[in-house]
Write a protein that holds these residues in place. Sequence first.
Motif, short mmCIF file in Angstrom:
data_model
loop_
_atom_site.label_atom_id
_atom_site.label_comp_id
_atom_site.label_asym_id
_atom_site.label_seq_id
_atom_site.Cartn_x
_atom_site.Cartn_y
_atom_site.Cartn_z
N GLU A 249 0.84 -1.23 0.00
CA GLU A 249 0.00 0.00 0.00
C GLU A 249 0.87 1.26 0.00
OE1 GLU A 249 -2.95 -0.81 -0.65
OE2 GLU A 249 -2.53 -2.89 -0.16
N GLY A 250 2.06 1.14 -0.53
CA GLY A 250 2.97 2.30 -0.61
C GLY A 250 4.00 2.21 0.49
N ALA A 251 5.26 1.99 0.10
CA ALA A 251 6.33 1.81 1.09
C ALA A 251 6.65 3.15 1.78
CB ALA A 251 7.56 1.23 0.40
N GLY A 252 7.55 3.07 2.77
CA GLY A 252 7.81 4.21 3.66
C GLY A 252 8.07 5.52 2.95
N ASN A 253 8.98 5.52 1.99
CA ASN A 253 9.29 6.78 1.29
C ASN A 253 8.07 7.32 0.57
OD1 ASN A 253 11.88 6.47 2.14
ND2 ASN A 253 12.77 6.05 0.13
N VAL A 254 7.30 6.42 0.01
CA VAL A 254 6.12 6.84 -0.75
C VAL A 254 5.11 7.52 0.18
CG1 VAL A 254 4.17 5.94 -2.10
CG2 VAL A 254 6.50 5.14 -2.55
N GLN A 255 4.98 6.98 1.39
CA GLN A 255 4.08 7.63 2.36
C GLN A 255 4.60 9.00 2.74
OE1 GLN A 255 1.15 6.21 3.00
NE2 GLN A 255 1.95 4.63 1.65
N ALA A 256 5.91 9.07 3.00
CA ALA A 256 6.50 10.35 3.42
C ALA A 256 6.32 11.39 2.31
CB ALA A 256 7.97 10.16 3.76
N ALA B 255 13.56 22.22 -0.12
CA ALA B 255 14.36 20.99 -0.03
C ALA B 255 13.68 19.94 0.86
CB ALA B 255 15.76 21.29 0.51
N ALA B 256 12.36 19.95 0.83
CA ALA B 256 11.63 19.08 1.76
C ALA B 256 11.72 17.61 1.38
CB ALA B 256 10.17 19.52 1.84
N GLU B 257 11.94 17.31 0.09
CA GLU B 257 11.89 15.90 -0.31
C GLU B 257 12.90 15.06 0.47
OE1 GLU B 257 11.32 15.28 -4.51
OE2 GLU B 257 12.05 13.22 -4.35
N GLY B 258 14.08 15.63 0.66
CA GLY B 258 15.11 14.88 1.38
C GLY B 258 14.84 14.75 2.87
N ARG B 259 13.91 15.53 3.40
CA ARG B 259 13.60 15.39 4.82
C ARG B 259 12.13 15.00 5.04
NH1 ARG B 259 11.78 20.65 6.99
NH2 ARG B 259 11.87 22.14 5.29
N ALA B 260 11.56 14.38 4.00
CA ALA B 260 10.14 14.01 4.09
C ALA B 260 9.89 12.98 5.20
CB ALA B 260 9.65 13.47 2.76
N ARG B 261 10.83 12.06 5.39
CA ARG B 261 10.65 11.06 6.46
C ARG B 261 10.63 11.75 7.82
NH1 ARG B 261 12.70 5.08 6.32
NH2 ARG B 261 12.13 4.49 4.22
N ARG B 262 11.54 12.69 7.99
CA ARG B 262 11.59 13.38 9.28
C ARG B 262 10.28 14.12 9.56
NH1 ARG B 262 14.47 15.54 13.45
NH2 ARG B 262 13.58 17.54 14.05
N LEU B 263 9.77 14.78 8.53
CA LEU B 263 8.51 15.51 8.71
C LEU B 263 7.36 14.56 9.04
CD1 LEU B 263 8.70 18.16 5.84
CD2 LEU B 263 8.75 18.61 8.30
N ALA B 264 7.28 13.44 8.30
CA ALA B 264 6.21 12.47 8.55
C ALA B 264 6.31 11.93 9.97
CB ALA B 264 6.28 11.33 7.54
N GLU B 265 7.52 11.63 10.39
CA GLU B 265 7.74 11.11 11.75
C GLU B 265 7.30 12.14 12.80
OE1 GLU B 265 11.68 9.46 12.46
OE2 GLU B 265 11.69 10.31 14.48
#
Length: 547
Positions: free
Chosen positions: A427-434, A481-491
């Motif tokens: 259903e969309g891996a981690g990066n895809v969710q972020a 430059a949010a793409e590179g820190r998308a995981r951090r934002l999602a977290e």
Amino acid sequence: MAGSTHTVTNQAPPLVGHDVFTADRALTAAVERHLAPELREEAVAELSGLGRSCGSVQTQEWGAQANENPPALRTHDRYGHRVDEVDFHPAWHRLLGKGVSAGLTAAWTRPGGHVLRAAGFVMWTQVEAGNGCPLSMTHAAVPALRADPELAAEWEPRLTSRVYDRELRPAHQKAGALFGMGMTEKQGGSDVRANTTAARPLAEDGTYELTGHKWFCSAPMSDGFLVLAQAPDGLTCFLVPRVLADGTRNVFLIQRLKDKLGNRSNASAEVEFAGTWARRVGEEGRGVRTVIGMVAATRLDCVLGSAGLMRQAVAQAVHHCAYREAFGGKLVDRPLMRNVLADLAIESEAATTLGLRLAAAYDAAEGGDERERALLRLAVPAAKYWVTKRCAPVAVEAAECLGGNGYVEESGMPRLVRESPLNSIWEGAGNVQALDVLRALGREPAALDAYLTEVGAARGADHRLDAAIRGLLTELADLGAAEGRARRLAERLALVLQGALLVRYAPPEVADAFCAARLGGDGGAAFGTLPPTLDLASVVERARPVA
Ligand SMILES: Cc1cc2nc3c(=O)[nH]c(=O)nc-3n(C[C@H](O)[C@H](O)[C@H](O)COP(=O)(O)OP(=O)(O)OC[C@H]3O[C@@H](n4cnc5c(N)ncnc54)[C@H](O)[C@@H]3O)c2cc1C
């Protein structure tokens, strides 16, 4: 006794014969919180019945059997006709039948249905997570099918039915039906625009014929599938039934079943379409928009499924440590083990609390509450990202609480560990969710507004939460430059939301530990690193599954 060399002592009894619902205080509290008062009594009785079934020896045995006897592909019958069927162990059918009859695909049919179903799904995952796949996809197909009222009228009553009707027959002859989905192809899963399966129009009435393949297609025994394929005007959603209206089989060539790390009771297939009859759902070229209704619902199920797995892991760990003695006392009373268990317990409670809150948002959105719909747009991908990511470390640490026993199959913990990464992938891996979180932040201001209103309701109650909200706002102020820190934002979005919910609804000791360790930076990278001065005994006691 002859041949006996010793007496067996100090082994925990199996965790069976209890009510999985009432034993889960975080879950029961969430259900009571989110259901209207007039629905509560009946709901609690119903969920408690399901909880007893989940905790029964019989159901647990079926779960183990369904895993030990994985499904097998039968491509042809004895005369050489292609049948493309999958044979399951009887335990699988018993479980799936129970899941369907418990209403785990029937959320759309009753007030408070999503909360009720979410609680049921959290529990049912603990019996056998593989079952969750067909239950989830069948439940989730409903909003996508509603893009076509005619198809919805034909299928919705069957998908939401409580009858488990496993015979492959045309829709009009079915009392209940299951659905799957086919999006992922060999050359691209996350990027479905790369799909090459071709759809050729047959007539003006929305019928097409498909040629191509799907690299992953789980629950291939289902009655129908929502499939993405390239039509003349672009990527489009189609309904592919297994059986056509005249009773003949549609072309649905199952090539292989996947040999998977976990989720072994469930079948995941590679399939091919060759002149396969399909009916368009929604407009040509709008396939992703049509199917997103299904994907949003299955993503929430990934959150609920992970919450269920974490609850099971924590319940097993606390149960074991409440019995097992080492160095002159119960493990549960040793300060360091207590810290580990409490740390696991707050993770589990945070997941359950967030999952049920989002299920309640589904109920409200169904009733027309646009703010709740907007909240889902941001909170579901953030929660899917974070809660599913926490599941594997929780499962591994919980298994270690059982010592060597936790590494041995019959404890059930290895099955749990193998299952634990899956919700983060499909259903969309981690990066895809972020990245989806970023998309919601960038394009849908109402989603962030709804999120901030939700977490704002907890402001002032805990200084660490307040500081975390301020920090988040600073991070969100500049999305460059949010793409590179998308995981951090999602977290951060998920953690702050979990903290806000726990501060409002959980006992103070749970909220305190969560805010200290997950928001205030007063915890380490491994579990068992909470500040030891907190009331960890109460946190662990709350998580203990009482008979
Ligand atoms: C057990 C199982 C059952 C499944 N059942 C089904 C099913 O029934 N139907 C179905 O359609 N699919 C199914 N899937 C497929 C699943 O949804 C996909 O595997 C998943 O969405 C990832 O797609 P992929 O495998 O093509 O990997 P890719 O899309 O190649 O992704 C590989 C990695 O790259 C990352 N990535 C992708 N894009 C970006 C980007 N832009 N930036 C940064 N990182 C990126 C991903 O997060 C992932 O970690 C199933 C998968 C499994 C494991």
